[in-house]
Design a protein around this motif. Structure first.
Motif, PDB file in Angstrom:
ATOM      1  N   GLU A 136       0.829  -1.206   0.000  1.00 34.80           N
ATOM      2  CA  GLU A 136       0.000   0.000   0.000  1.00 34.80           C
ATOM      3  C   GLU A 136       0.863   1.256   0.000  1.00 34.80           C
ATOM      4  N   SER A 137       1.955   1.221   0.752  1.00 34.63           N
ATOM      5  CA  SER A 137       2.865   2.361   0.763  1.00 34.63           C
ATOM      6  C   SER A 137       3.459   2.587  -0.617  1.00 34.63           C
ATOM      7  N   SER A 156       1.193   4.221  -2.956  1.00 33.82           N
ATOM      8  CA  SER A 156       0.934   5.613  -2.589  1.00 33.82           C
ATOM      9  C   SER A 156       2.186   6.484  -2.667  1.00 33.82           C
ATOM     10  N   ALA A 194       4.269   6.507   0.894  1.00 32.05           N
ATOM     11  CA  ALA A 194       3.588   7.083   2.054  1.00 32.05           C
ATOM     12  C   ALA A 194       3.908   6.260   3.296  1.00 32.05           C
TER      13      ALA A 194
END
Length: 377
Positions: free
Chosen positions: A362-363, A366, A369
């Motif tokens: 997920e980081s 993004s 993030a």
């Protein structure tokens, strides 16, 4: 009289036959059956506490092939769902009273539903990692299991074989022995999945219906190894920030992670995992450095550097390759006898492995993030 007495004194004590727990193996994939005798089928048969009663696979052909590979095919019943045959479905298998446990080695997306079905049928469960394809499904399953109540419910263990590798056990002991406060750490695993790779050529891996592709399927192993060694130093990961990418178009959706991770005490380290780098050293390495020394773990060797007077002393110990599957199945068999799951196989530990891997993905999606572990739980 003397001879008679002497003879009676040397009579052999009759051996006590300890009942074996009846178990079924669900899934006929690569990790269920291997010619190298280290995976689930031979591991079950190696356990003196387990008796293989049945096997299941979605198709009749693969189920029959799995049974045929056992040491005594005539003693192993075959169950399947395609084609539909009365009395030979998975539901029929789960109704058998002589089967008290199941070992589930099915594709990632199918595991949770079968885990739930087996537990509902009153069977103890050992299920392959990851605990589920994503955190949402995993948390739902763990919450449902907790809702059964601790008293009388079947045991549920998650099979993370890296935690049972002898080399990792030794590396953990070395981290404890050198002591000191954590300074930094790193996880590095580069590799390349070729088109003739046996894992790549399973349809559910070639066209993954889950996040991360090989990064999820294999990556949770590496995260588990890192977490074991960090725990030995009294730490766990609290924050991560990652870049991800797809280096090889075959390995969708992404095949590479480069990340920085931070522990709860503010010590930072790096995580690098790639399945798309063809010309780079493919050894798995996890290194933990403290104020007193460092331990470098590879599955087949462990190097320890420790403070020695005003200098340093280095030792290296080598290990034969061992996947840890035989030991993890033996631990599950012991759990059935003891009524308690081994701490290395708890669903909550598997959940933490999955969470870190998912947040790395997920980081990366993004743009690096920062993600906090436990923020969504």
């Amino acid at each position: 009289m003397f001879k008679t007495t002497l003879h009676s004194q040397h009579k052999e004590t009759p051996k006590i036959q300890i009942p074996r727990a009846g178990i079924a193996l669900l899934g006929a994939g690569i990790f269920a059956l291997q010619g190298n005798k280290t995976e689930h089928l031979p591991a079950i048969e190696a356990s003196p506490a387990l008796s293989l009663k049945a096997v299941y696979s979605r198709s009749q052909q693969s189920a029959q092939a799995l049974a045929a590979a056992s040491t005594d095919p005539s003693a192993v019943a075959v169950y399947f769902d395609l084609p539909a045959v009365a009395g030979q479905s998975l539901d029929d298998l789960l109704r058998r009273d002589d089967i008290v446990a199941v070992d589930i080695a099915l594709p990632i997306v199918h595991q949770p539903a079968v885990v739930e079905k087996a537990l509902m049928a009153g069977k103890h469960v050992l299920s392959e990692k990851p605990v589920a394809a994503d955190m949402e499904r995993a948390e739902t399953l763990l919450a449902w299991y907790a809702g059964l109540g601790a008293a009388g419910r079947p045991l549920w263990a998650v099979a993370e074989n890296f935690r049972f590798m002898e080399s990792l056990r030794y590396a953990t002991a070395q981290v404890h022995e050198i002591g000191g406060a954590l300074v930094t750490f790193r996880l590095q695993k580069y590799g390349f999945i070729r088109s003739d790779n046996k894992y790549f050529n399973t349809e559910w891996r070639k066209n993954p219906q889950y996040q991360g592709g090989f990064l999820l399927d294999g990556g949770v192993h590496f995260i588990a190894g890192l977490r074991v060694l960090l725990a030995a130093a009294g730490q766990d990961i609290e924050q991560i920030a990652a870049f991800t990418g797809l280096l090889d178009a075959r390995l969708i959706p992404v095949d590479t992670i480069h990340a920085v991770a931070r522990t709860r005490d503010g010590k930072s380290g790096t995580i690098a995992i790639s399945f798309g780098t063809e010309f780079k050293d493919d050894r798995l390495e996890v290194e933990v450095a403290t104020t007193n020394g460092a331990v470098l773990w590879r599955p087949t060797d462990v190097t320890t550097v420790a403070r020695s007077g005003d200098g340093k002393a280095e030792t290296k110990r080598e290990f034969a390759w061992d996947s840890g599957v035989k030991a993890e199945v033996a631990a599950f068999a012991h759990a059935i006898e003891a009524g308690e799951v081994d701490a290395r196989q708890t669903p909550s530990e598997a959940l933490k492995d999955l969470e870190i891997l998912q947040l790395l993905l997920e980081s990366g999606a993004s743009g690096a993030a920062v993600k906090a572990i436990g923020a969504t739980r």
